[in-house]
Design an enzyme around this catalytic site. Structure first.
Site, PDB file in Angstrom:
ATOM      1  N   ILE A 153       0.836  -1.201   0.000  1.00  0.00           N
ATOM      2  CA  ILE A 153       0.000   0.000   0.000  1.00  0.00           C
ATOM      3  C   ILE A 153       0.868   1.248   0.000  1.00  0.00           C
ATOM      4  O   ILE A 153       0.606   2.206  -0.739  1.00  0.00           O
ATOM      5  CB  ILE A 153      -0.955  -0.006   1.204  1.00  0.00           C
ATOM      6  CG1 ILE A 153      -1.967  -1.151   1.065  1.00  0.00           C
ATOM      7  CG2 ILE A 153      -1.678   1.326   1.341  1.00  0.00           C
ATOM      8  CD1 ILE A 153      -2.789  -1.405   2.305  1.00  0.00           C
ATOM      9  N   ARG A 230      -4.314   0.784  11.382  1.00  0.00           N
ATOM     10  CA  ARG A 230      -5.140   0.335  12.487  1.00  0.00           C
ATOM     11  C   ARG A 230      -5.230   1.466  13.511  1.00  0.00           C
ATOM     12  O   ARG A 230      -4.274   2.230  13.715  1.00  0.00           O
ATOM     13  CB  ARG A 230      -4.548  -0.919  13.152  1.00  0.00           C
ATOM     14  CG  ARG A 230      -4.701  -2.187  12.332  1.00  0.00           C
ATOM     15  CD  ARG A 230      -6.165  -2.590  12.200  1.00  0.00           C
ATOM     16  NE  ARG A 230      -6.343  -3.877  11.529  1.00  0.00           N
ATOM     17  CZ  ARG A 230      -6.574  -4.030  10.229  1.00  0.00           C
ATOM     18  NH1 ARG A 230      -6.625  -2.949   9.449  1.00  0.00           N
ATOM     19  NH2 ARG A 230      -6.748  -5.218   9.719  1.00  0.00           N
ATOM     20  N   GLU A 259     -12.990   1.246  17.905  1.00  0.00           N
ATOM     21  CA  GLU A 259     -13.973   0.904  16.874  1.00  0.00           C
ATOM     22  C   GLU A 259     -14.892  -0.222  17.378  1.00  0.00           C
ATOM     23  O   GLU A 259     -14.438  -1.117  18.082  1.00  0.00           O
ATOM     24  CB  GLU A 259     -13.258   0.428  15.600  1.00  0.00           C
ATOM     25  CG  GLU A 259     -12.428   1.470  14.901  1.00  0.00           C
ATOM     26  CD  GLU A 259     -11.701   0.879  13.689  1.00  0.00           C
ATOM     27  OE1 GLU A 259     -12.047  -0.241  13.255  1.00  0.00           O
ATOM     28  OE2 GLU A 259     -10.790   1.532  13.182  1.00  0.00           O
ATOM     29  N   HIS A 277     -13.662   3.046   8.861  1.00  0.00           N
ATOM     30  CA  HIS A 277     -12.886   1.863   8.485  1.00  0.00           C
ATOM     31  C   HIS A 277     -13.394   1.257   7.171  1.00  0.00           C
ATOM     32  O   HIS A 277     -13.733   0.071   7.096  1.00  0.00           O
ATOM     33  CB  HIS A 277     -12.926   0.814   9.604  1.00  0.00           C
ATOM     34  CG  HIS A 277     -11.744  -0.129   9.562  1.00  0.00           C
ATOM     35  ND1 HIS A 277     -11.211  -0.713  10.683  1.00  0.00           N
ATOM     36  CD2 HIS A 277     -10.998  -0.596   8.515  1.00  0.00           C
ATOM     37  CE1 HIS A 277     -10.205  -1.501  10.349  1.00  0.00           C
ATOM     38  NE2 HIS A 277     -10.058  -1.443   9.025  1.00  0.00           N
TER      39      HIS A 277
END
Length: 313
Positions: A153, A230, A259, A277
C-alpha cells in the site's frame, strides 16, 4: 462432503451463497453467536474465516478440535493468534494485496479532503457562506509525503504522489531495496521532514501508539496526518491535543481506537476528517478477497501449498 466453515465476520447474502457452494457454513458474526457456534460445532469446524480486527484467540483455536485452516479476509491478521495456530499445524492465510489500490485511493482522498478542508467547505456552501468569509487552504501539490510503512500500500501511495509532484520519503523496519525514495532512520526524523504523514503499518502490540506526541510534535503545526492502518497505531489523546491546540494542522482517519464507537475526543474538532474503516472496502476489493480465500482454501484442502501464507515474524 463439504468441510464446515465458521464465519466470524458479517458477509452479504451473495457472498455467503458463493461460499456455501464449497462449504457447510456456520455463520456467527456477533459475539453471542460466535460463542454459541464454537460450543455447538467444535467437533465439525475445519476452517475459520475472520479478519484482523475480529481475530481468533488461542482458546478458541483449542476448542475447535478439527480446525486446520484459518483465513483473514483482508491483509490484517493482528488479532489472530498465529503463533498458537502454527504450533498446532493449522494453516493461516490472509487476503494480501486484494484491496491495496482501494486503500491507497482512500488514503489520498482523506489527505486531499483534510488539506483542502473539503468537508467544512461543503458544509459552509450548503449554509450559504461564500468564499470571502472563509480561510484559504494551502496547495496540495508540490509538498513532501512521508510514508510510515512502505509495503504494498505504501508503494502505491508513493506512485500516486508522483502525479502531484510530491517528494516521497519513508520509514520502515529496514530499508526497501530497489525503491527511489529516501529512507529515514526514525519516524520522528521522517515527521520532521515531511508535510504529510500517511500511516500504513500493521496493527498489533509492536505498533501500539507508534504515532505518539513526539511524532506529532515533529510533524508540526503545518503538518497533516492520515491513518489507514489500524486505530491502535495512533495515540488518540495525543492527536486530540495536537489538533485542538493547532500543534497539528489536520488529520484524516479511517481507523481509530475503540472501533466501532466513534472517537469521542475528536468529534468536536473541525480539522479532522473521519471515515468508518472503509478504506479497503469496495465491490472490487471484497470480490478479490473472497476469491483469494476460496483459492487458498481449495489449495489447502487439495493438499497443495497456499498462495498467501501467514508466518510468524
Amino acid at each position: 462432503m463439504k468441510p464446515t466453515l465458521l464465519v466470524l465476520i458479517p458477509l452479504i447474502d451473495e457472498i455467503r451463497a458463493q461460499l456455501a457452494r464449497t462449504f457447510d457454513i456456520v455463520y456467527a458474526p456477533t459475539a453471542e453467536a460466535r460463542a454459541l457456534a464454537i460450543a455447538e460445532h467444535r467437533d465439525a469446524v475445519r476452517a475459520v474465516l475472520t479478519n484482523g480486527t475480529t481475530g481468533l484467540t488461542a482458546a478458541e483455536i483449542d476448542r475447535l478440535r478439527k480446525l486446520e485452516f484459518v483465513s483473514a479476509l483482508g491483509a490484517g491478521y493482528e488479532n489472530i493468534d498465529v503463533v498458537h495456530a502454527l504450533a498446532r499445524d493449522i494453516v493461516v492465510v490472509n487476503g494480501a494485496a486484494t484491496n491495496d489500490d482501494c486503500v491507497a485511493d482512500h488514503a489520498f482522498a482523506l489527505l486531499i479532503a483534510t488539506v483542502r478542508d473539503i468537508v467544512e467547505l461543503d458544509a459552509a456552501c450548503r449554509a450559504g457562506v461564500w468564499r470571502d468569509a472563509l480561510p484559504m487552504q494551502p496547495n496540495f501539490s508540490g509538498k513532501r509525503l512521508g510514508i510510515a510503512g512502505l509495503g504494498n500500500i505504501g508503494q502505491k501511495l508513493a506512485r500516486r504522489a508522483l502525479g502531484f509532484d510530491i517528494e516521497v520519503g519513508y520509514h520502515n523496519r529496514k530499508p526497501r531495496e530497489g525503491v527511489p525514495y529516501r529512507c529515514f532512520g526514525s519516524l520522528t526524523e521522517l515527521a520532521q521532514w515531511c508535510d504529510y504523514l500517511v500511516v500504513t503499518v500493521p496493527g498489533g502490540a509492536a505498533t501500539l501508539h507508534l504515532i505518539d506526541r513526539a511524532v506529532l510534535d515533529a510533524l508540526g503545526p503545518h503538518g497533516y496526518l492520515v491513518n489507514v492502518s489500524r486505530g491502535s497505531v495512533v495515540d488518540t489523546q495525543a492527536l486530540a491535543h495536537a489538533l485542538s491546540t493547532n500543534a497539528l494542522a489536520g488529520a484524516g482517519l479511517d481507523v481509530y481506537e475503540g472501533e466501532p464507537e466513534p472517537p469521542q475526543a475528536l468529534l468536536h474538532l473541525k480539522n479532522v476528517v473521519l471515515t468508518p474503516h472503509v478504506a479497503g472496502r469496495s465491490p472490487e476489493a471484497i470480490a478479490a478477497s473472497v476469491q483469494l480465500f476460496l483459492d487458498n482454501a481449495a489449495r489447502h484442502f487439495a493438499g497443495e501449498a497456499v498462495l498467501t501464507p501467514v508466518r510468524t515474524r
